[in-house]
Design a protein around this motif. Sequence first.
Motif, PDB file in Angstrom:
ATOM      1  N   ASP A 211      42.769  47.957  42.306  1.00  0.00           N
ATOM      2  CA  ASP A 211      43.248  46.622  42.682  1.00  0.00           C
ATOM      3  C   ASP A 211      44.172  46.670  43.899  1.00  0.00           C
ATOM      4  N   PHE A 212      43.687  47.335  44.942  1.00  0.00           N
ATOM      5  CA  PHE A 212      44.495  47.528  46.146  1.00  0.00           C
ATOM      6  C   PHE A 212      44.086  46.508  47.209  1.00  0.00           C
ATOM      7  N   PHE A 213      44.423  45.229  46.953  1.00  0.00           N
ATOM      8  CA  PHE A 213      44.135  44.146  47.883  1.00  0.00           C
ATOM      9  C   PHE A 213      45.244  43.107  47.790  1.00  0.00           C
ATOM     10  N   ASP A 214      45.263  42.200  48.750  1.00  0.00           N
ATOM     11  CA  ASP A 214      46.285  41.154  48.765  1.00  0.00           C
ATOM     12  C   ASP A 214      46.053  40.105  47.694  1.00  0.00           C
ATOM     13  N   GLU A 215      44.789  39.705  47.529  1.00  0.00           N
ATOM     14  CA  GLU A 215      44.453  38.658  46.573  1.00  0.00           C
ATOM     15  C   GLU A 215      43.850  39.272  45.304  1.00  0.00           C
ATOM     16  N   PRO A 216      43.966  38.593  44.174  1.00  0.00           N
ATOM     17  CA  PRO A 216      43.463  39.144  42.906  1.00  0.00           C
ATOM     18  C   PRO A 216      41.959  39.002  42.774  1.00  0.00           C
ATOM     19  N   THR A 217      41.233  39.665  43.686  1.00  0.00           N
ATOM     20  CA  THR A 217      39.783  39.533  43.721  1.00  0.00           C
ATOM     21  C   THR A 217      39.062  40.539  42.823  1.00  0.00           C
ATOM     22  N   HIS A 218      39.781  41.494  42.270  1.00  0.00           N
ATOM     23  CA  HIS A 218      39.146  42.524  41.454  1.00  0.00           C
ATOM     24  C   HIS A 218      39.713  42.567  40.038  1.00  0.00           C
ATOM     25  N   LEU A 219      40.992  42.889  39.933  1.00  0.00           N
ATOM     26  CA  LEU A 219      41.671  43.008  38.638  1.00  0.00           C
ATOM     27  C   LEU A 219      40.902  43.937  37.693  1.00  0.00           C
ATOM     28  N   HIS A 220      40.511  45.068  38.231  1.00  0.00           N
ATOM     29  CA  HIS A 220      39.813  46.068  37.417  1.00  0.00           C
ATOM     30  C   HIS A 220      40.713  46.678  36.349  1.00  0.00           C
ATOM     31  N   VAL A 221      42.018  46.466  36.462  1.00  0.00           N
ATOM     32  CA  VAL A 221      42.923  47.000  35.430  1.00  0.00           C
ATOM     33  C   VAL A 221      42.598  46.422  34.059  1.00  0.00           C
ATOM     34  N   ARG A 222      42.007  45.238  34.030  1.00  0.00           N
ATOM     35  CA  ARG A 222      41.653  44.652  32.728  1.00  0.00           C
ATOM     36  C   ARG A 222      40.595  45.506  32.034  1.00  0.00           C
ATOM     37  N   HIS A 223      39.577  45.927  32.770  1.00  0.00           N
ATOM     38  CA  HIS A 223      38.536  46.777  32.176  1.00  0.00           C
ATOM     39  C   HIS A 223      39.089  48.166  31.875  1.00  0.00           C
ATOM     40  N   ILE A 224      39.949  48.660  32.762  1.00  0.00           N
ATOM     41  CA  ILE A 224      40.570  49.973  32.523  1.00  0.00           C
ATOM     42  C   ILE A 224      41.370  49.952  31.232  1.00  0.00           C
ATOM     43  N   ALA A 225      42.126  48.883  31.002  1.00  0.00           N
ATOM     44  CA  ALA A 225      42.921  48.778  29.773  1.00  0.00           C
ATOM     45  C   ALA A 225      42.023  48.728  28.543  1.00  0.00           C
TER      46      ALA A 225
END
Length: 414
Positions: A211-225
């Motif tokens: 999730d290394f971007f300015d806007e919350p376009t990915h939020l892959h941390v949710r799947h990682i969690a």
Amino acid sequence: MREEFDLILQGCRLPDGTVTHLGCRDGRIAEIGAISDRPAARLVACGGAVVTPGLVEAHIHLDKALLSERTPSLEGTLAEAIRVTGEAKKRFTVEDIRARARAVLDMAVRHGTTAMRSHVEVDPIVGLKGLEAILPLKTEYAPALDLQLCAFAQEGILQAPGTEALLTEALRQGADLVGGCPYNDTDPHGQIDIVFRLARQFDVDVDFHADFFDEPTHLHVRHIAKQTVRHGWQGRVAVGHATELAALAPEELDPIIGSLRDAGIGVIMLPATDLYLMGRKDARNVRRGLAPAQKLLAAGVAVAASSNNVRNAFTPVGNANLALMGYLLAVGAHMGTAREIREALAMLTEYPARILRLPSYGLRVGAQADLVLWDAERAEEIVTALAPPRLVVKRGRVTVEHERVVREPWREQG
């Protein structure tokens, strides 16, 4: 006859302000208290200088450090950094990687780092050259620093056929853990699933760039969690950057922070890189681009600050002085009160040690005697004034001593 200490730090100041004596024996902190009259192989008069546990560098890239002359940052974007570094990797040799890694390790040790996790890129471009170059350095630098190596898929896994096999071989050859970069792949969730499958196969920890971007376009941390809990990997997963979290409204952010806490996922902030690369498209009120450290800490998430890169297209500055990251946090993350400064220092010591799962870390009897004696009377000055180290200790043995001489002839001119 009382047993001799290997080392006594006489009159050192603990972070809470207490002045005392600290004795080391057999690589451990053996006693803290009234021991100044006890025999020791070496006695260091500290004069009230602050002592802390050694600094812990939780996220650095030794294999692509010191590349600025080959890959100068012209656009200052993440896409450019990935692209030009990928081109540079085609010309890497084992000897070249090892020489640059040694240079950074030397800097880090001299600045008080006693434990480190380095990502080592594994992909069809560079193959296993990075691991071949750096793996022997674990033994070479063991007297001064504990080094973990993360087999890391910077170029993706699914979009770079052959990478999964290379990661598998890297883990067979001795990489300590596995990492991915889901935002740089054609199937981010698929990459995350592969990384967890490898982690389970080899029983190793996981460390993502996420999730290394300015806007919350990915939020892959949710799947990682979710995958962390699904696989029972709580307390064994870290995510670096996570700058997208800073762009979320509280009602969106709070549940994600809760999921990170519940999954025991550590967040590693990389202030120099994140401040440099984020906010590039902002024409006014340029964003800081830092993960919300204070909200994460308040929720009970372990948050570390780390160097990431040293002088390349991702971060054109740096000298592996981890205290600089605390300094940047104080300013960039609005962590300027006394309590916040202490938290910033913990993000260089206690919290990254927790993320790296260093079981014997700390400033207590029985802990591994990895210590730094600072040229300061207050622990906060390590962050606020970039107080330099006077002495570095690894497993109870002095590894680095700094001698400083300052002359001021101008004061004598009449």
